[in-house]
Design a protein around this motif. Sequence first.
Motif, PDB file in Angstrom:
ATOM      1  N   ILE A 155       2.176 -10.962   6.265  1.00  8.34           N
ATOM      2  CA  ILE A 155       2.707 -12.141   5.570  1.00  8.34           C
ATOM      3  C   ILE A 155       3.140 -11.770   4.150  1.00  8.34           C
ATOM      4  CG2 ILE A 155       2.065 -14.366   4.537  1.00  8.34           C
ATOM      5  CD1 ILE A 155       0.355 -14.876   7.055  1.00  8.34           C
ATOM      6  N   GLY A 156       2.287 -11.039   3.440  1.00  6.56           N
ATOM      7  CA  GLY A 156       2.610 -10.649   2.071  1.00  6.56           C
ATOM      8  C   GLY A 156       3.852  -9.794   1.979  1.00  6.56           C
ATOM      9  N   ARG A 157       4.032  -8.929   2.949  1.00  6.78           N
ATOM     10  CA  ARG A 157       5.175  -8.018   2.943  1.00  6.78           C
ATOM     11  C   ARG A 157       6.454  -8.693   3.411  1.00  6.78           C
ATOM     12  NH1 ARG A 157       5.914  -2.292   3.691  1.00  6.78           N
ATOM     13  NH2 ARG A 157       7.745  -1.870   4.941  1.00  6.78           N
ATOM     14  N   ASP A 163       5.669  -8.453  -4.671  1.00  2.00           N
ATOM     15  CA  ASP A 163       5.979  -7.233  -5.426  1.00  2.00           C
ATOM     16  C   ASP A 163       4.944  -6.165  -5.120  1.00  2.00           C
ATOM     17  OD1 ASP A 163       8.089  -8.524  -6.627  1.00  2.00           O
ATOM     18  OD2 ASP A 163       7.041  -8.918  -8.513  1.00  2.00           O
ATOM     19  N   GLY A 164       5.395  -4.964  -5.001  1.00  2.00           N
ATOM     20  CA  GLY A 164       4.511  -3.844  -4.721  1.00  2.00           C
ATOM     21  C   GLY A 164       4.244  -3.652  -3.239  1.00  2.00           C
ATOM     22  N   LEU A 165       4.242  -4.729  -2.482  1.00  2.00           N
ATOM     23  CA  LEU A 165       3.982  -4.647  -1.045  1.00  2.00           C
ATOM     24  C   LEU A 165       5.278  -4.666  -0.244  1.00  2.00           C
ATOM     25  CD1 LEU A 165       1.922  -4.570   1.260  1.00  2.00           C
ATOM     26  CD2 LEU A 165       1.725  -7.053   1.068  1.00  2.00           C
ATOM     27  N   SER A 166       6.231  -5.481  -0.666  1.00  2.00           N
ATOM     28  CA  SER A 166       7.449  -5.652   0.130  1.00  2.00           C
ATOM     29  C   SER A 166       8.284  -4.383   0.235  1.00  2.00           C
ATOM     30  CB  SER A 166       8.307  -6.789  -0.421  1.00  2.00           C
ATOM     31  OG  SER A 166       8.793  -6.470  -1.708  1.00  2.00           O
TER      32      SER A 166
END
Length: 189
Positions: A155-157, A163-166
């Motif tokens: 979900i975060g990505r 930011d930082g994960l995508s």
Amino acid sequence: MGADEPRVSRAERRRRTEARILDAARESFARSGYDRTTIRAVAAAAGTDPGLVMRYFGSKERLFALVAELSPDEPLAGPAEDVAELLLRSLAEKLRGEQTGTLAMLRSMLTHPEAGREVRAAISEQQRQVAAAIPAPDADLRAALVGAVTLGAVIGRDLLRLDGLSDAAAEDVVDVLRPAVHAIVGEID
């Protein structure tokens, strides 16, 4: 059709049309969610008639179930460290793969009760399989936590685009999560 082109069977034409419809539906559910996706829009995007979509798939609910289907993961077995690595490999594949089906599932489960029930049922089944492979008395809790970590990463990505994960490589995400997943899956003395 040219003289050099082979004739395409009726079954092959149907298979191709069904594939176009599923691709269009996957994109529409991912972009618009369940409630705002219409059979007409899916048909238009697939270059076909809404009646044909209904004839092939029966309903919007059935079409959603097919495009948002959670693919079964590799069977889980072995010592805790092997189970953890299988789960991490599955997460890496999800992060590397085409995400339209996952996005369709995520967007729709949050806005439509029927879609939410289908997704919960599929996730619950996966958690039961994970729990059965975890050698700990609180295996159900541990399986749920691994599921939450995995779902949160996806979900975060892909949905929130954090930011930082995508933009992180799937392998980097898995490497950071590896100690946590091993700690959750393994028995702690």
